[in-house]
Design a protein around this motif. Structure first.
Motif, PDB file in Angstrom:
ATOM      1  N   LEU A 325       0.844  -1.196   0.000  1.00  0.00           N
ATOM      2  CA  LEU A 325       0.000   0.000   0.000  1.00  0.00           C
ATOM      3  C   LEU A 325       0.879   1.246   0.000  1.00  0.00           C
ATOM      4  CD1 LEU A 325      -2.750  -0.854   2.669  1.00  0.00           C
ATOM      5  CD2 LEU A 325      -2.993  -0.891   0.183  1.00  0.00           C
ATOM      6  N   PRO A 326       0.410   2.339  -0.627  1.00  0.00           N
ATOM      7  CA  PRO A 326      -0.859   2.486  -1.359  1.00  0.00           C
ATOM      8  C   PRO A 326      -0.712   2.225  -2.848  1.00  0.00           C
ATOM      9  CG  PRO A 326       0.125   4.623  -1.031  1.00  0.00           C
ATOM     10  CD  PRO A 326       1.078   3.634  -0.416  1.00  0.00           C
ATOM     11  N   ASP A 327       0.471   1.732  -3.290  1.00  0.00           N
ATOM     12  CA  ASP A 327       0.742   1.638  -4.732  1.00  0.00           C
ATOM     13  C   ASP A 327       0.028   0.482  -5.420  1.00  0.00           C
ATOM     14  OD1 ASP A 327       2.484   3.824  -4.499  1.00  0.00           O
ATOM     15  OD2 ASP A 327       4.114   2.505  -3.844  1.00  0.00           O
ATOM     16  N   ALA A 333      -7.790  -1.964  -2.971  1.00  0.00           N
ATOM     17  CA  ALA A 333      -9.210  -2.301  -3.088  1.00  0.00           C
ATOM     18  C   ALA A 333      -9.619  -3.333  -2.042  1.00  0.00           C
ATOM     19  CB  ALA A 333      -9.500  -2.835  -4.495  1.00  0.00           C
ATOM     20  N   MET A 334      -8.725  -4.301  -1.785  1.00  0.00           N
ATOM     21  CA  MET A 334      -9.015  -5.313  -0.768  1.00  0.00           C
ATOM     22  C   MET A 334      -9.195  -4.674   0.604  1.00  0.00           C
ATOM     23  SD  MET A 334      -9.151  -8.580  -1.680  1.00  0.00           S
ATOM     24  CE  MET A 334      -8.610  -9.442  -0.220  1.00  0.00           C
ATOM     25  N   VAL A 335      -8.302  -3.763   0.960  1.00  0.00           N
ATOM     26  CA  VAL A 335      -8.375  -3.113   2.265  1.00  0.00           C
ATOM     27  C   VAL A 335      -9.647  -2.291   2.382  1.00  0.00           C
ATOM     28  CG1 VAL A 335      -7.321  -1.338   3.718  1.00  0.00           C
ATOM     29  CG2 VAL A 335      -5.901  -3.121   2.705  1.00  0.00           C
ATOM     30  N   ARG A 336      -9.991  -1.542   1.344  1.00  0.00           N
ATOM     31  CA  ARG A 336     -11.246  -0.766   1.364  1.00  0.00           C
ATOM     32  C   ARG A 336     -12.437  -1.690   1.550  1.00  0.00           C
ATOM     33  NH1 ARG A 336      -8.898   1.903  -3.046  1.00  0.00           N
ATOM     34  NH2 ARG A 336     -10.247   0.762  -4.493  1.00  0.00           N
ATOM     35  N   GLY A 337     -12.418  -2.821   0.828  1.00  0.00           N
ATOM     36  CA  GLY A 337     -13.536  -3.763   0.917  1.00  0.00           C
ATOM     37  C   GLY A 337     -13.667  -4.386   2.295  1.00  0.00           C
ATOM     38  N   VAL A 338     -12.531  -4.777   2.878  1.00  0.00           N
ATOM     39  CA  VAL A 338     -12.578  -5.391   4.209  1.00  0.00           C
ATOM     40  C   VAL A 338     -13.050  -4.383   5.246  1.00  0.00           C
ATOM     41  CG1 VAL A 338     -11.174  -6.393   6.054  1.00  0.00           C
ATOM     42  CG2 VAL A 338     -10.818  -7.123   3.695  1.00  0.00           C
ATOM     43  N   ALA A 358       3.035   6.378   4.501  1.00  0.00           N
ATOM     44  CA  ALA A 358       2.067   6.298   3.408  1.00  0.00           C
ATOM     45  C   ALA A 358       1.035   5.201   3.671  1.00  0.00           C
ATOM     46  CB  ALA A 358       2.794   6.050   2.084  1.00  0.00           C
ATOM     47  N   GLN A 359       1.486   4.066   4.184  1.00  0.00           N
ATOM     48  CA  GLN A 359       0.547   2.992   4.533  1.00  0.00           C
ATOM     49  C   GLN A 359      -0.420   3.454   5.614  1.00  0.00           C
ATOM     50  OE1 GLN A 359       3.316  -0.036   5.742  1.00  0.00           O
ATOM     51  NE2 GLN A 359       3.603  -0.845   3.667  1.00  0.00           N
ATOM     52  N   ALA A 360       0.111   4.119   6.643  1.00  0.00           N
ATOM     53  CA  ALA A 360      -0.727   4.584   7.750  1.00  0.00           C
ATOM     54  C   ALA A 360      -1.780   5.567   7.260  1.00  0.00           C
ATOM     55  CB  ALA A 360       0.139   5.218   8.830  1.00  0.00           C
TER      56      ALA A 360
END
Length: 409
Positions: A325-327, A333-338, A358-360
């Motif tokens: 993440l976030p690249d 998309a998986m993280v948003r979905g979960v 950036a991940q945070a």
């Protein structure tokens, strides 16, 4: 010679009864016999182990081909009591006289190869290699030292990794992680320690030690005013214990803790091995007030239908989906979905393996509730975690995270 051992067969016995397990064993024997020649010999050694002798096979490649054919046959589903059951197998291969010149030694060689197949992820075929004997000696030594450590309490310790609650801007939970520094062997990795404990049956007493130690530490922190929760990983063998909820209740009672001071982390694989039993165990634990988290979410094989029936409080997003993440658009998309799914199910989310600002920022922006990883802190000894959770040091912890997330903004 082939030695075949069914993987996680105990889950079938525990979940569906020994009668169903016996029917599966009979079907395993039938399939083995159906895929071998008249001159080949199949014998059940005991439990879920089968030995196959191939007198007309004289080279390793041919023996491994036979083993893979048997493996494919055993991976097909089994029907028992109206249920479709699945199991896998690990197969070791050894040759006479290449690997040994007598039956006893050949059996030891094929046994080592079979355990190497299990260590390699299960569901595989491994040919014996002379180096496996050295690996066995190392495992025996590890086992002996771990027994000693559990007996005298020396060398084992817990470190704690903070979980940062985004909305509350504070550390409200820590995950307990095992560390072992043996006076003879030196530092032993958690992976080695857990693998030996699982193989030798020490995982249950080791898990009991971890539970008691974690409860004792969180009780000390709470006595100092820090309303923190401790998360403890649960092994598959522990989770299958009929008295596991009673063991947890005993630990809470011994240390004077309310149920919500403790969070237990189980994996998808554990929960889905026997969903009905898992639900009953989790419901019992939830009645104690214990928080329940599904660990390594996305790496197992749970379905949404099964997930919504499990009594849970939290989903932990595996580091595999955080690392790029976030690249990585797929992971994003998986993280948003979960995160969205968790909100619909009224579950908390914790992202593991957070290492960069950036991940945070990405995880916070998409509604993940808590962050855990080296960006905040590695797993630390209890006295070093103190500043993260102390009631009068919240400002310090908040400043630390703000600084780290701002880097590179």
């Amino acid at each position: 010679m082939l030695l075949l051992d069914l993987d996680d067969f105990k889950a079938i016995n525990d979940g569906h009864g020994h009668a169903a397990g016996d029917r599966v064993l009979v079907e395993v024997a039938r399939r083995l016999r159906a895929h071998l020649r008249e001159t080949d010999l199949v014998a059940r050694l005991g439990g879920d182990e089968f030995l196959v002798l191939l007198p007309e096979v004289h080279d390793a490649a041919a023996a491994e081909t036979v083993a893979r054919k048997l493996l494919r046959a055993l991976q097909q589903p089994y029907a028992a009591d109206g249920c479709e059951l699945r199991t896998n197998a690990s197969i070791g291969v050894a040759l006479f006289p290449d690997d040994a010149r007598d039956a006893d030694t050949l059996l030891r060689c094929v046994d080592l190869a079979m355990y190497a197949a299990k260590d390699g992820g299960r569901g595989g075929v491994v040919r014996y290699d002379a180096r496996m004997r050295h690996a066995l000696d190392a495992r025996v030594r590890l086992h002996e030292r771990l027994q000693q450590a559990l007996h005298d309490g020396q060398g084992l310790a817990l470190h704690y990794q903070p979980q940062w609650h985004v909305a509350g801007e504070r550390v409200d939970a820590v995950e307990a992680l095992l560390r072992w520094h043996d006076p003879v062997l030196g530092a032993v990795s958690p992976a080695q320690c857990i693998a030996v404990a699982e193989r030798t049956g020490l995982i249950v007493p080791l898990g009991d030690w971890v539970l008691q130690e974690a409860c004792a530490q969180v009780a000390r922190w709470r006595a100092q005013g820090a309303q923190v929760r401790v998360a403890v990983n649960v092994s598959a063998q522990q989770f299958r214990l009929p008295d596991w909820p009673q063991r947890v209740q005993g630990a809470l009672h011994r240390h004077g803790l309310p149920g919500d001071a403790l969070e237990l982390e189980i994996t998808e694989t554990q929960a889905m091995a026997n969903p009905q039993q898992a639900r009953a165990t989790l419901q019992h634990l939830m009645a104690l007030g214990v928080q329940l988290a599904l660990d390594d979410f996305g790496t197992g094989h749970s379905s949404l239908a099964q997930l919504k029936r499990l009594p849970l409080h939290c989903i932990k997003i595996d580091r595999e989906f955080v690392r790029e993440l976030p690249d990585n658009a797929t992971d994003a998309a998986m993280v948003r979905g979960v995160a969205r799914l968790a909100r619909l199910l009224r579950l908390r989310t914790v992202a593991e393996g957070v290492e960069t600002p950036a991940q945070a920022r990405h995880l916070r922006r998409h509604g993940v509730d808590a962050l855990q990883g080296w960006l905040l802190a590695p797993a630390l000894p209890a006295h070093e975690v103190q500043r993260w959770i102390a009631a009068d040091d919240v400002a310090w912890a908040r400043a630390q995270l703000t600084l780290k997330v701002a880097v590179g903004a």
